[in-house]
Design an enzyme around this catalytic site. Structure first.
Site, PDB file in Angstrom:
ATOM      1  N   GLU A   1       1.481  -7.216   1.587  1.00  0.00           N
ATOM      2  CA  GLU A   1       2.881  -7.623   1.808  1.00  0.00           C
ATOM      3  C   GLU A   1       3.787  -6.622   2.382  1.00  0.00           C
ATOM      4  OE1 GLU A   1       3.558 -10.766   0.850  1.00  0.00           O
ATOM      5  OE2 GLU A   1       1.329 -11.116   0.196  1.00  0.00           O
TER       6      GLU A   1
ATOM      7  N   CYS B   1      12.847  -7.333   1.626  1.00  0.00           N
ATOM      8  CA  CYS B   1      11.952  -7.903   2.743  1.00  0.00           C
ATOM      9  C   CYS B   1      12.172  -9.072   3.380  1.00  0.00           C
ATOM     10  CB  CYS B   1      10.541  -7.636   2.433  1.00  0.00           C
ATOM     11  SG  CYS B   1       9.882  -8.908   0.977  1.00  0.00           S
TER      12      CYS B   1
HETATM   13  P1  NAD Z   1       6.202   2.400   1.447  1.00  0.00           P
HETATM   14  O1  NAD Z   1       5.355   2.052   2.482  1.00  0.00           O
HETATM   15  O2  NAD Z   1       6.961   3.840   1.901  1.00  0.00           O
HETATM   16  O3  NAD Z   1       5.731   2.989   0.183  1.00  0.00           O
HETATM   17  C1  NAD Z   1       4.958   1.767  -0.627  1.00  0.00           C
HETATM   18  C2  NAD Z   1       4.083   2.552  -1.525  1.00  0.00           C
HETATM   19  O4  NAD Z   1       2.791   2.981  -0.766  1.00  0.00           O
HETATM   20  C3  NAD Z   1       4.669   3.821  -2.468  1.00  0.00           C
HETATM   21  O5  NAD Z   1       4.117   3.619  -3.827  1.00  0.00           O
HETATM   22  C4  NAD Z   1       3.983   4.907  -1.602  1.00  0.00           C
HETATM   23  O6  NAD Z   1       3.663   5.878  -2.612  1.00  0.00           O
HETATM   24  C5  NAD Z   1       2.687   4.354  -1.160  1.00  0.00           C
HETATM   25  N1  NAD Z   1       1.916   4.961  -0.184  1.00  0.00           N
HETATM   26  C6  NAD Z   1       2.429   5.696   0.824  1.00  0.00           C
HETATM   27  N2  NAD Z   1       1.684   6.410   1.694  1.00  0.00           N
HETATM   28  C7  NAD Z   1       0.453   5.726   1.285  1.00  0.00           C
HETATM   29  C8  NAD Z   1      -0.901   5.877   1.670  1.00  0.00           C
HETATM   30  N3  NAD Z   1      -1.331   6.762   2.695  1.00  0.00           N
HETATM   31  N4  NAD Z   1      -2.043   5.598   1.168  1.00  0.00           N
HETATM   32  C9  NAD Z   1      -1.607   4.579  -0.263  1.00  0.00           C
HETATM   33  N5  NAD Z   1      -0.235   4.521  -0.527  1.00  0.00           N
HETATM   34  C10 NAD Z   1       0.681   5.014   0.208  1.00  0.00           C
HETATM   35  O7  NAD Z   1       7.531   1.574   1.286  1.00  0.00           O
HETATM   36  P2  NAD Z   1       8.744   1.638   0.449  1.00  0.00           P
HETATM   37  O8  NAD Z   1       9.738   2.333   1.079  1.00  0.00           O
HETATM   38  O9  NAD Z   1       8.510   1.796  -0.972  1.00  0.00           O
HETATM   39  O10 NAD Z   1       9.108  -0.044   0.460  1.00  0.00           O
HETATM   40  C11 NAD Z   1       9.868  -0.629   1.279  1.00  0.00           C
HETATM   41  C12 NAD Z   1       9.134  -1.321   2.154  1.00  0.00           C
HETATM   42  O11 NAD Z   1       8.559  -2.704   1.436  1.00  0.00           O
HETATM   43  C13 NAD Z   1       9.970  -2.403   3.396  1.00  0.00           C
HETATM   44  O12 NAD Z   1       9.300  -2.309   4.397  1.00  0.00           O
HETATM   45  C14 NAD Z   1       9.962  -3.747   2.620  1.00  0.00           C
HETATM   46  O13 NAD Z   1      10.198  -4.814   3.718  1.00  0.00           O
HETATM   47  C15 NAD Z   1       8.667  -3.864   2.112  1.00  0.00           C
HETATM   48  N6  NAD Z   1       8.506  -4.820   1.081  1.00  0.00           N
HETATM   49  C16 NAD Z   1       7.798  -6.084   1.373  1.00  0.00           C
HETATM   50  C17 NAD Z   1       7.830  -7.225   0.497  1.00  0.00           C
HETATM   51  C18 NAD Z   1       6.844  -8.238   0.724  1.00  0.00           C
HETATM   52  O14 NAD Z   1       7.005  -9.267  -0.040  1.00  0.00           O
HETATM   53  N7  NAD Z   1       6.426  -8.464   2.025  1.00  0.00           N
HETATM   54  C19 NAD Z   1       8.297  -6.863  -0.787  1.00  0.00           C
HETATM   55  C20 NAD Z   1       9.070  -5.745  -0.987  1.00  0.00           C
HETATM   56  C21 NAD Z   1       9.011  -4.580  -0.165  1.00  0.00           C
END
Ligand code: NAD
Length: 488
Positions: free
Chosen positions: A258, A292
């Site tokens: 997502e 999002c």
């Molecule tokens: P992010 O991708 O920076 O981080 C999300 C998670 O991924 C964190 O827990 C982080 O520690 C982990 N992560 C980072 N690198 C990783 C790796 N290499 N391997 C495994 N895990 C890793 O996102 P964010 O800044 O926390 O969230 C914001 C983003 O989330 C926005 O782009 C938003 O649109 C999206 N979002 C989407 C939805 C949806 O339902 N589509 C819902 C909420 C947020």
């Protein structure tokens, strides 16, 4: 409930929740969690290691087979114990969310209540995880299609709705008979550990839900590339989603992603302008614009562009931002961190350099030096090729593009690497249906604000994701199919 990390009194130290117990990390690394309104350190949590992860996976694997054998209705009843406890603790849980994430108290309370409702909704599916019986081409043969749990699921969370997203992964996983290991966001781990406190007060067998804090590139990556999970369910950015797919590819692990959005809102000349203004304003201010599914770019018909922009600017500029814990009356809070703030500010500045006009806002809001507050901002005269129209903003900023027809608006809306949600405002049913047929997004809202229902299906097209969440189809992501051919 004893929430010992009272947000205003002292800093708390948390431990991972593994096998039903708060457990010290095998490593000595720690992450300091900051309050985005003040910059103050509010907690210290483990920077979990590969051996913490293995311990959590051991617990999940030990617990899952017996869990899967229990009647689904028993699993559901245990899930309902969690939702009942959440409802008893809405206010203290909301405080914890606000303190580390920065949304308003009202919105945080909605998040906790919605989380409880979501768990109940998923529990309702217990009696409906149905298989199929398929007629065979052979005499005396019956073909059964069973829906079975995947086993152990990995869940990785973002920070924007961190509490609800625990349930969006955990509840369908568990009702289907899986166990789960969750890694919280390094920005917002406290609420996940408070969720674990709630779990520890239920009769849920230990090991079914394990919650770790840690870095993405550390324990997050280790979880995604572990051969010991059957599904990695991730919510976060497109860039991380892509890395997670690469990690999962090592073991051909199923992915459920997502990811980000860049939702277009199309406002036609015959729209109810006040309705559209209100909906776009809410989209840009709720959770400080860090959602999002919310409208991130507005395509307004040239005949109503001036009226729409003026009304939107008036509505946005009357919003008050501030520290939601110090002033519960604020309309929205800070951005999550300095990186988020700098990204929003750079996109606004870049748009202005490229010819957009600031109608209101356009810079930092002077609330507190340690916080990351941005003024409610409306930009007119934006063009489709600007970064602010192409990239996710994640802030209280509404860029407006003028269009001359529905066809032009739909073509521009579709010209995006994102495909999560979209919206259209018109009083003409023919225009609405034409837009629905031609707009290429996982979700479209017509004459209403952007927010999905738990019984719907939230699934992004293009780079916004793979698979989806919610409803029957979201539940089925946590099952695998076993076909049995019985010759008698
Ligand atoms: P992010 O991708 O920076 O981080 C999300 C998670 O991924 C964190 O827990 C982080 O520690 C982990 N992560 C980072 N690198 C990783 C790796 N290499 N391997 C495994 N895990 C890793 O996102 P964010 O800044 O926390 O969230 C914001 C983003 O989330 C926005 O782009 C938003 O649109 C999206 N979002 C989407 C939805 C949806 O339902 N589509 C819902 C909420 C947020």
């Amino acid at each position: 409930m004893d929430l010992t990390n009272s947000p205003t009194t002292h800093m708390k130290t948390y431990q991972n929740y593994i096998n039903g117990r708060f457990t010290p990390s095998a490593g000595d690394g720690a992450i300091e969690v900051l309050n985005p309104s003040t910059g103050d350190v509010i907690s210290r949590v483990p920077e979990s290691t590969a051996s913490d992860l293995e311990m959590a996976l051991d617990a999940a694997h030990a617990a899952q087979p017996a869990w899967a054998k229990r009647p689904a209705i028993e699993r559901a009843n245990l899930l309902r114990q969690i939702s009942a406890k959440l409802r008893e603790n809405v206010k203290p849980l909301a405080q914890v969310i606000v303190e580390e994430q920065g949304k308003t108290l009202g919105l945080a309370e909605v998040e906790v209540n919605f989380t409880a409702d979501y768990i109940d909704y998923m529990a309702e599916w217990a009696r409906r995880i149905e298989g199929e019986i398929i007629p065979s081409d052979r005499a005396g043969e019956t073909i059964f299609l069973f829906r079975e749990p995947i086993g152990v699921v990995g869940g990785i969370l973002p920070w924007n709705f961190p509490f609800f997203l625990i349930a969006r992964k955990m509840a369908p996983a568990l009702v289907c008979g899986n166990a789960i290991v969750i890694k919280s966001s390094e920005e917002t781990p406290n609420n996940a550990f408070e969720f674990a406190q709630i779990l520890s007060q239920t009769d849920l067998p230990p090991g079914l839900i394990n919650i770790l804090s840690g870095r993405g590139a550390g324990v997050g990556q280790a979880l995604a590339e572990s051969p010991r999970i059957g599904l990695i369910s991730f919510t976060g950015s497109v860039a991380t989603g892509s890395r997670i797919m690469a990690s999962a590819a090592k073991n051909i692990t199923k992915v459920n992603l997502e990811l980000g959005g860049k939702a277009p809102a199309i406002v036609l000349a015959d729209a109810d302008i006040d309705l559209a203004v209100n909906a776009v304003k809410s989209s840009r201010l709720i959770n400080s614009g860090q959602v999002c599914n919310c409208a991130e770019r507005v395509y307004v018909h040239e005949k109503v562009a001036a009226e729409f922009t003026e009304k939107l600017a008036a509505a946005m500029s009357s919003a008050r931002c501030g520290n939601p814990l110090a002033d519960p009356g604020v309309d929205y809070g800070p951005l999550i961190n300095k990186v988020g703030f700098d990204k929003v500010d750079a996109l606004v500045r870049g748009a202005v350099t490229q010819g957009a006009q600031v109608v209101t806002g356009g810079t930092r809001a002077d609330v507190s030096p340690g916080g990351h507050f941005y003024q409610p901002t409306v930009l007119a005269g934006c063009r489709h090729d600007m970064d602010i129209i192409q990239r996710e903003i994640f802030g209280p900023v509404a860029p407006v593009v003028s269009i001359s027809s529905l066809e032009e608006a739909v073509a521009l809306a579709n010209d995006s690497e994102y495909g999560l949600t979209s919206s259209i405002y018109t009083r003409d049913l023919n225009s609405a249906m034409k837009a629905c047929r031609e707009i290429h997004f996982g979700e479209t809202y017509i004459n209403r604000e952007n927010f999905e229902a738990m019984q719907g299906y939230h699934a992004g097209w293009r780079k916004s994701g793979i698979g989806g969440a919610d409803g029957k189809h979201g539940l089925h992501e946590f099952l695998q199919t076993h076909v049995v051919y019985l010759q008698t």
